[in-house]
Scaffold this motif. Structure first.
Motif, PDB file in Angstrom:
ATOM      1  N   CYS A 422      10.973 -45.720  34.838  1.00  0.00           N
ATOM      2  CA  CYS A 422      10.786 -46.443  33.889  1.00  0.00           C
ATOM      3  C   CYS A 422       9.673 -47.519  33.765  1.00  0.00           C
ATOM      4  O   CYS A 422       8.955 -47.444  32.927  1.00  0.00           O
ATOM      5  N   SER A 425       6.342 -45.111  33.657  1.00  0.00           N
ATOM      6  CA  SER A 425       6.046 -44.856  32.329  1.00  0.00           C
ATOM      7  C   SER A 425       5.207 -45.800  31.570  1.00  0.00           C
ATOM      8  O   SER A 425       4.326 -45.513  30.827  1.00  0.00           O
ATOM      9  N   ILE A 443       8.599 -39.745  31.459  1.00  0.00           N
ATOM     10  CA  ILE A 443      10.049 -40.285  31.402  1.00  0.00           C
ATOM     11  C   ILE A 443      11.161 -39.217  30.970  1.00  0.00           C
ATOM     12  O   ILE A 443      12.260 -39.309  31.600  1.00  0.00           O
TER      13      ILE A 443
END
Length: 762
Positions: A422, A425, A443
Motif C-alpha cells: 500500500c 503504491s 497494488i
C-alpha cells in the motif's frame, strides 16, 4: 588514454566489486537467516490436517508450484527489483518508507517541524532515485493527502500496523524457528535472548558462515533427492499445478496457503536491513545464492515425498525425513545454529524499528545501548529484549506445535507485506512521479496475491492467528496513545508560551539578579518562550547569567550531518544573553554522551556569537515571532574556521590572554576549578562586543551548568469525553511514568538538576 589511467580505473573497479561481494557475503547472516530457515517447517505446516493426501502427486506438486511462484513473485520480483529502490537515503523498512512519503507530500504529524528542516542535505537527497516532478504527476493525490487530516492519520495508523506486526514477528519467529529445529526450545531461547546485550558484532563473524553452510547443505540435499527419487519433479514448477491443486483440494487447499506462506517469512528483512548493506549486495546474495538454494531445497523435499505416500507421518515430520539417514544428526546441528541466526536477525530488526518509532514520537522513550562503535545500526534495548523473551517463551510453552505457531507467524508476515504494498503504491506516484496507472497495477497485482494469503491466514484466527492480532493491537494502542498524548502536550505548550513583549518589558536583567553559570532549560518548543521560564522569573529571586533553551528534536530523515546538527539563535536582544539551540537528529542517528553533547552545545553557541549569522546567510523566522536561527555544526565536524573548546584543571589567575586566535578564562588561585578555553580561528576578526559575549559564555561555563527539566503531569481538561479521559489520565500517564527522560539528562548529577512540576490540561 594512457596505460596508467587504465590500470587506475581497473583497480578502483576491482575494489568496488570486492566491497560489494563482501557486503553480499555479510548480508547472509543478517538479512537471510530467517528466510533460509523456512524449509524446516513449510511442508509440515502446509500439510497439517488441511489436505488429505492421496496416492497421486497432485497435492505435493501443487504445494511446490505455489512455493516456487510465491518465492519468485514476492521476494524476487517485488522486493529485489522494485521495493529495494524506494530507499530513504540508503535506509529501508516500513517507517523509512513512511518517512519518505512524509517528505514528498507534507503529511507528517510531527508537531515541531520547521521550514529550516527542509534545507537539510538528506531531506532532498534520495540517492538519485527520485526524479524531479516536472509534469506534476500525482499532484492531485498529493493535495488530497495534505488537505485532509483524516487521511494523514490513516497513513500513520497503516505504518504503525506494519510496525506492530514486525514486532509481533520478532516474538513469533524465534519461537517457530528454534522449535522447528529442535523440540527442546525454551533453554535455547533463553540463551539466545541472554546473549543480546553483547551485541551482534561479537558473534557476527559466525553468522554468515552458518547461513552459507546451511544454504549449501539444503541445496545439496535437494539435488540429491531430485536425482535419487524423482528427476521429473521440475514439472511441478508449472502454474498449471496450482490451479489443479486448488480445484482438487478446494477449501482445504485454500486454508493450506497459510502454511505455504511461511516460505517467504523474512523477505521483509531485505528491505528493513537495507541501511546495513547496499541494494546491489542484497540483490546479488538473494538472486545468485539464496533463491536457487531454497528452490532446490523445496524441490528435493517434494521429490522425496512424491515417492513416499505410504508413510503417513512424512507429511507431519517435515524437513528431516527427506534428509539421508547418515546425515540427519550433522544437519540437525547446523539447523539449530541456523535457527538461532535467523532469530537473531528478526530480534535486531525489532530493536531497530522501535528506535525509529521512538525517534518519531510514536513509542515511549527507552534505553538504547549501542553495541558497536563501527556499525550504527547495532543496538540493544534491554526492556524490549526481556519483554520479547517472556512473550516468546509464553508462545512456545502455550502452543507446543509448529502448526499454530506457523499460523500466527504467517499472518504477521503477510500483514507487513500488505502494508508495504500500500505504501509503495503511494511512493510510486509521490516519490518516483510515475503514472498513477502504474501504481494501480502494482497494488492490484501484488495486493491480490497477498490478499489471498492474508485471507487464508485470517481464517485460522482461533488456531493461532489471533496471537499477532492481539500483540499488534496492544502495541498499536500504546503507540497511538503515546503519539496522541505527545501531540496534545505540545499543543498545550504552544498555546501557553510566553509572548516576546513580556520578556522585553523585563529588561536585560529580567527583573532579577543574574548569577554566574548557565541555565539549560529543556523544552519541546522550537519557537517562543516556554511557560516554565516565566515560573522561574516570577518566583525566584535570581537566575543564571546565560540561559539556553534547548530543544532536541527528530526530523524525517535517517541521518543529520554533523555540520547541520544545530540551529542556534537569540531570544530577545543581545544583552539578554538568552539563546535557543535546536539539536536535530535523524531517526537512525546516535545521540552522543553527555560530556560530548555538552561540549558541542557550548561550541555551537560560541560559533553563533562569532559569526552572528553573517557568514551563513541561513536565517529562519523573525525577531518578533521567533529567533533568527543559524545552522551550526558540531565540534566533531571539524569545519574549517570553527571554534573549538578545551577544558582542564589548573591553579592560575583569572585572565584573558592571546589575540583573537586564542582566548582563555582561568580560575582564581585559591582553589582548583575547571579552566575553559575557546580556540578562535584567525579570520575573520571578531569585534569587542562579540569578544565580551564570548568571555561571559566562558565564565558561565566555568561556573557550571544547571539543567532545568519539566516534570509534566498531563490531565484531560474538564468537559472532555470519557474516552479522552481514559486515554490521557490513565494510558498516556502510565506510559509517561514508565518512559525515560531526555537522553542527555540520564547521567547528570542530581545536584545540577532541577525538576519543575507542571500540570497540563489538554
Amino acid at each position: 588514454m594512457d596505460l596508467e589511467s587504465v590500470i587506475h580505473r581497473n583497480t578502483i573497479k576491482e575494489e568496488s566489486w570486492k566491497t560489494v561481494l563482501t557486503l553480499a557475503y555479510q548480508s547472509l547472516g543478517v538479512v537471510y537467516g530467517d528466510l533460509s530457515t523456512s524449509p524446516l517447517y513449510v511442508y509440515k505446516s502446509a500439510f497439517a490436517e488441511d489436505i488429505q493426501h492421496s496416492d497421486t502427486n497432485e497435492e505435493i506438486y501443487g504445494v511446490l508450484s505455489f512455493v516456487f511462484w510465491t518465492l519468485t513473485l514476492i521476494p524476487l520480483l517485488k522486493y529485489v527489483f522494485i521495493v529495494l529502490r524506494a530507499d530513504d537515503n540508503g535506509e529501508g523498512g516500513t517507517f523509512a518508507l513512511y518517512s519518505l512519503l512524509c517528505r514528498h507530500a507534507r503529511v507528517s504529524l510531527l508537531p515541531n517541524t520547521q521550514l529550516a528542516d527542509e534545507h537539510l542535505t538528506e531531506y532532498t537527497m534520495d540517492n538519485g532515485t527520485v526524479p524531479v516532478n516536472r509534469k506534476n504527476v500525482g499532484l492531485g493525490l498529493k493535495n488530497l493527502l495534505e488537505k485532509h487530516r483524516v487521511l494523514q492519520r490513516v497513513l500513520l495508523v497503516l505504518a504503525l500496523i506494519g510496525t506492530c506486526m514486525v514486532i509481533g514477528d520478532g516474538v513469533l519467529t524465534p519461537a517457530i524457528s528454534v522449535f522447528s529445529a529442535v523440540s527442546v526450545a525454551c533453554v535455547i531461547l533463553i540463551f539466545l535472548f541472554a546473549l543480546q546485550h553483547y551485541g551482534t558484532h561479537r558473534v557476527g563473524s559466525l553468522f554468515a558462515p552458518v547461513v552459507l553452510t546451511w544454504l549449501l547443505c539444503i541445496s545439496a540435499i535437494g539435488v540429491y533427492n531430485i536425482f535419487h527419487w524423482n528427476p521429473h519433479v521440475y514439472e511441478a514448477l508449472s502454474p498449471y499445478y496450482m490451479f489443479k491443486f486448488l480445484k482438487k483440494t478446494q477449501k482445504g487447499g485454500w486454508m493450506s496457503l497459510g502454511g505455504i506462506l511461511l516460505c517467504i517469512t523474512g523477505s521483509e528483512a531485505m528491505y528493513a536491513d537495507l541501511g546495513h548493506f547496499s541494494q546491489l549486495s542484497i540483490k546479488i546474495a538473494f538472486t545468485f545464492l539464496v533463491y536457487p538454494s531454497l528452490i532446490l531445497a523445496y524441490m528435493g523435499q517434494a521429490a522425496y515425498l512424491s515417492r513416499h505416500h505410504s508413510l503417513e507421518s512424512d507429511y507431519r515430520i517435515g524437513f528431516y525425513v527427506s534428509v539421508p539417514v547418515k546425515l540427519r544428526w550433522p544437519v540437525l546441528a547446523i539447523a539449530i545454529l541456523q535457527a538461532v541466526v535467523g532469530s537473531q536477525a528478526v530480534i535486531t530488526g525489532t530493536f531497530s524499528i522501535i528506535k525509529q518509532c521512538s525517534a518519531m514520537g510514536c513509542f515511549p522513550k527507552v534505553k538504547i545501548i549501542h553495541t558497536s562503535s563501527k556499525m550504527h545500526g547495532q543496538i540493544y534495548i534491554p526492556e524490549i529484549n526481556w519483554s520479547l523473551m517472556l512473550l516468546c517463551l509464553a508462545i512456545t510453552v502455550g502452543f507446543r506445535d509448529t502448526k499454530r505457531m506457523g499460523n500466527a507467524a504467517g499472518l504477521a508476515v503477510i500483514t507487513v507485506m500488505l502494508v508495504t504494498t500500500c505504501l509503495m503504491s503511494l511512493a510510486i506516484v509521490l516519490c518516483w512521479h510515475k503514472n498513477i496507472l502504474l501504481a494501480v497495477c502494482f497494488i492490484v497485482f501484488f495486493g491480490s496475491i497477498e490478499a489471498l494469503y492474508f485471507s487464508a491466514s485470517l481464517i485460522k484466527f482461533l488456531e493461532g492467528a489471533w496471537v499477532p492480532i492481539a500483540l499488534s493491537l496492544i502495541f498499536l494502542i500504546a503507540m497511538y496513545v503515546w503519539h496522541y498524548g505527545t501531540l496534545k502536550k505540545y499543543e498545550f505548550d504552544v498555546h501557553n508560551k510566553v509572548p516576546i513583549n513580556w520578556l522585553l518589558s523585563l529588561g536585560p536583567s529580567l527583573g532579577i539578579v543574574r548569577v554566574k553559570g548557565i541555565g539549560l532549560i529543556h523544552t519541546e518548543l522550537v519557537s517562543g518562550i516556554p511557560a516554565i521560564f516565566s515560573h522561574f522569573v516570577t518566583n525566584l529571586p535570581a537566575f543564571h547569567q546565560v540561559v539556553i533553551f534547548l530543544c532536541i528534536k527528530s526530523v524525517q530523515v535517517p541521518h543529520v550531518r554533523p555540520e547541520e546538527r544545530f540551529l542556534v539563535g537569540r531570544v530577545g536582544p543581545k544583552e539578554y544573553r538568552l539563546y535557543r539551540c535546536i539539536a536535530r537528529y535523524g531517526y537512525h542517528d546516535i545521540h552522543k554522551d553527555d560530556i560530548e553533547f555538552e561540549r558541542d552545545l557550548i561550541c555551537s553557541i560560541a560559533e553563533f556569537i562569532r559569526s552572528d549569522a553573517s557568514e551563513y546567510g541561513l536565517g529562519f523566522g523573525s525577531f518578533e515571532e521567533d529567533t533568527k536561527m543559524t545552522v551550526v555544526g558540531t565540534s566533531a565536524s571539524n569545519l574549517e574556521g570553527s571554534i573549538r573548546m578545551t577544558e582542564d584543571d589548573d591553579q592560575v589567575d583569572s585572565q584573558m590572554e592571546g589575540p583573537s586566535e586564542l582566548m582563555e578564562v582561568k580560575s582564581s588561585p585559591e582553589k582548583v576549578r575547571k579552566r575553559v578555553r575557546f580556540v578562535v580561528p584567525d579570520s575573520p576578526q571578531i569585534d569587542l562586543d562579540a569578544r565580551e559575549e564570548l568571555l561571559e559564555l566562558m565564565e558561565a561555563k566555568e561556573a557550571g551548568m544547571a539543567f532545568i527539566l519539566s516534570h509534566s503531569y498531563v490531565r484531560a481538561k474538564s468537559g472532555s469525553s470519557w474516552l479522552k479521559k481514559v486515554v490521557i489520565n490513565y494510558g498516556y500517564d502510565f506510559l509517561r511514568r514508565n518512559s525515560r527522560g531526555p537522553s542527555y539528562a540520564l547521567s547528570i548529577p542530581h545536584a545540577s538538576t532541577l525538576e519543575v512540576g507542571m500540570i497540563y490540561h489538554v
